[in-house]
Write a protein that holds these residues in place. Sequence first.
Motif, mmCIF file in Angstrom:
data_model
loop_
_atom_site.group_PDB
_atom_site.id
_atom_site.type_symbol
_atom_site.label_atom_id
_atom_site.label_comp_id
_atom_site.label_asym_id
_atom_site.label_seq_id
_atom_site.Cartn_x
_atom_site.Cartn_y
_atom_site.Cartn_z
ATOM 1 N N SER A 11 6.486 3.649 8.505
ATOM 2 C CA SER A 11 7.470 2.567 8.643
ATOM 3 C C SER A 11 8.851 3.135 8.323
ATOM 4 O O SER A 11 8.968 4.186 7.689
ATOM 5 C CB SER A 11 7.132 1.414 7.690
ATOM 6 O OG SER A 11 7.257 1.834 6.345
ATOM 7 N N LEU A 12 9.881 2.438 8.732
ATOM 8 C CA LEU A 12 11.240 2.905 8.483
ATOM 9 C C LEU A 12 11.525 3.058 6.989
ATOM 10 O O LEU A 12 12.294 3.923 6.580
ATOM 11 C CB LEU A 12 12.255 1.960 9.130
ATOM 12 C CG LEU A 12 13.704 2.418 9.117
ATOM 13 C CD1 LEU A 12 13.876 3.736 9.844
ATOM 14 C CD2 LEU A 12 14.587 1.354 9.746
ATOM 15 N N ASP A 13 10.849 2.256 6.168
ATOM 16 C CA ASP A 13 11.046 2.385 4.722
ATOM 17 C C ASP A 13 10.067 3.368 4.070
ATOM 18 O O ASP A 13 9.958 3.433 2.849
ATOM 19 C CB ASP A 13 11.046 1.031 4.014
ATOM 20 C CG ASP A 13 9.845 0.158 4.304
ATOM 21 O OD1 ASP A 13 9.044 0.486 5.205
ATOM 22 O OD2 ASP A 13 9.707 -0.881 3.641
ATOM 23 N N GLY A 14 9.358 4.162 4.893
ATOM 24 C CA GLY A 14 8.625 5.302 4.370
ATOM 25 C C GLY A 14 7.162 5.121 4.044
ATOM 26 O O GLY A 14 6.587 5.968 3.349
ATOM 27 N N TYR A 15 6.515 4.083 4.547
ATOM 28 C CA TYR A 15 5.115 3.834 4.198
ATOM 29 C C TYR A 15 4.194 4.083 5.390
ATOM 30 O O TYR A 15 4.532 3.765 6.531
ATOM 31 C CB TYR A 15 4.935 2.402 3.700
ATOM 32 C CG TYR A 15 5.703 2.161 2.423
ATOM 33 C CD1 TYR A 15 5.199 2.576 1.196
ATOM 34 C CD2 TYR A 15 6.955 1.564 2.449
ATOM 35 C CE1 TYR A 15 5.914 2.388 0.027
ATOM 36 C CE2 TYR A 15 7.675 1.369 1.282
ATOM 37 C CZ TYR A 15 7.157 1.784 0.074
ATOM 38 O OH TYR A 15 7.863 1.609 -1.086
ATOM 39 N N ILE A 16 2.995 4.611 5.101
ATOM 40 C CA ILE A 16 2.005 4.825 6.154
ATOM 41 C C ILE A 16 1.004 3.676 6.237
ATOM 42 O O ILE A 16 0.294 3.549 7.224
ATOM 43 C CB ILE A 16 1.279 6.179 6.000
ATOM 44 C CG1 ILE A 16 0.541 6.286 4.670
ATOM 45 C CG2 ILE A 16 2.266 7.313 6.161
ATOM 46 C CD1 ILE A 16 -0.300 7.535 4.511
ATOM 47 N N ALA A 17 0.966 2.852 5.200
ATOM 48 C CA ALA A 17 0.114 1.654 5.188
ATOM 49 C C ALA A 17 0.704 0.668 4.195
ATOM 50 O O ALA A 17 1.327 1.062 3.211
ATOM 51 C CB ALA A 17 -1.315 1.999 4.793
ATOM 52 N N THR A 18 0.501 -0.602 4.458
ATOM 53 C CA THR A 18 0.947 -1.636 3.531
ATOM 54 C C THR A 18 -0.108 -1.807 2.438
ATOM 55 O O THR A 18 -1.214 -1.269 2.549
ATOM 56 C CB THR A 18 1.128 -2.981 4.254
ATOM 57 O OG1 THR A 18 -0.146 -3.429 4.722
ATOM 58 C CG2 THR A 18 2.103 -2.874 5.414
ATOM 59 N N PRO A 19 0.203 -2.561 1.387
ATOM 60 C CA PRO A 19 -0.853 -2.871 0.421
ATOM 61 C C PRO A 19 -2.018 -3.531 1.168
ATOM 62 O O PRO A 19 -1.810 -4.348 2.047
ATOM 63 C CB PRO A 19 -0.172 -3.850 -0.538
ATOM 64 C CG PRO A 19 1.282 -3.536 -0.439
ATOM 65 C CD PRO A 19 1.496 -3.146 1.007
ATOM 66 N N GLY A 20 -3.204 -3.132 0.857
ATOM 67 C CA GLY A 20 -4.370 -3.633 1.582
ATOM 68 C C GLY A 20 -4.669 -2.831 2.837
ATOM 69 O O GLY A 20 -5.533 -3.180 3.622
ATOM 70 N N ASP A 21 -3.916 -1.751 3.045
ATOM 71 C CA ASP A 21 -4.127 -0.821 4.162
ATOM 72 C C ASP A 21 -3.931 -1.439 5.541
ATOM 73 O O ASP A 21 -4.556 -1.025 6.515
ATOM 74 C CB ASP A 21 -5.502 -0.156 4.070
ATOM 75 C CG ASP A 21 -5.620 0.757 2.875
ATOM 76 O OD1 ASP A 21 -4.600 1.359 2.497
ATOM 77 O OD2 ASP A 21 -6.723 0.862 2.307
ATOM 78 N N ASP A 22 -3.037 -2.416 5.658
ATOM 79 C CA ASP A 22 -2.720 -3.003 6.960
ATOM 80 C C ASP A 22 -1.894 -2.011 7.764
ATOM 81 O O ASP A 22 -0.847 -1.541 7.315
ATOM 82 C CB ASP A 22 -1.952 -4.309 6.773
ATOM 83 C CG ASP A 22 -1.634 -5.011 8.080
ATOM 84 O OD1 ASP A 22 -2.028 -4.501 9.160
ATOM 85 O OD2 ASP A 22 -0.985 -6.067 8.032
ATOM 86 N N LEU A 23 -2.369 -1.681 8.960
ATOM 87 C CA LEU A 23 -1.670 -0.758 9.847
ATOM 88 C C LEU A 23 -1.191 -1.463 11.118
ATOM 89 O O LEU A 23 -0.762 -0.800 12.065
ATOM 90 C CB LEU A 23 -2.588 0.408 10.234
ATOM 91 C CG LEU A 23 -3.156 1.233 9.082
ATOM 92 C CD1 LEU A 23 -4.162 2.246 9.594
ATOM 93 C CD2 LEU A 23 -2.053 1.913 8.311
#
Length: 188
Positions: A11-23
């Motif tokens: 993501s633009l803010d540097g994450y490969i997955a959200t909490p809970g691994d939502d892609l």
Amino acid sequence: MRTLTFAMNVSLDGYIATPGDDLGWGVPSDELFQWWSDRVAATDVALYGRRLWESMSSHWPTADQQPGATPAQIQFARRWRDLPKVVFSSTTGVAVDWNARLVTADAVTEIARLKAEAGGTIDVGGATLAAAAVRAGLVDEYVLVTHPVLVGGGTPFFPVLGTWVHLDLVETRAFPGGVLMTRYETGR
């Protein structure tokens, strides 16, 4: 000596997955999906952490047999099955198949050994596994496929480091939907 590349959607803010691994924020366009498929075809061996392995192995082994599978999905599934893979896990009972082998020993030691062999590129994926390789200074290239979304938290692409890592930008490519691929080499 082989080249080790860490490549993921981010993501633009540097994450490969959200909490809970939502892609769900990283759904690729057809062009981007083909680019990922071509990467798989050009890779000699892929290294997976347990969680990424479980995600990939729950879908791709039979994705080409699913109703409505596109030609690109069929091609990717076949390439993925043929690709030699190494799965790293300290969890017992992890099932590996589809041209993969399981390593339960020290990941950094095994990755260094694989890099020292003759051959081509190695891709590393999975946040925990990649973080260990990054911290050990084993990663030669970083490929960020940045999606124009802010997810606000989750699993970061980069781990916390104890020192700076200087990078050289060697390639950029724009994809539909505002997605930008940037490839960096370590300044060694």
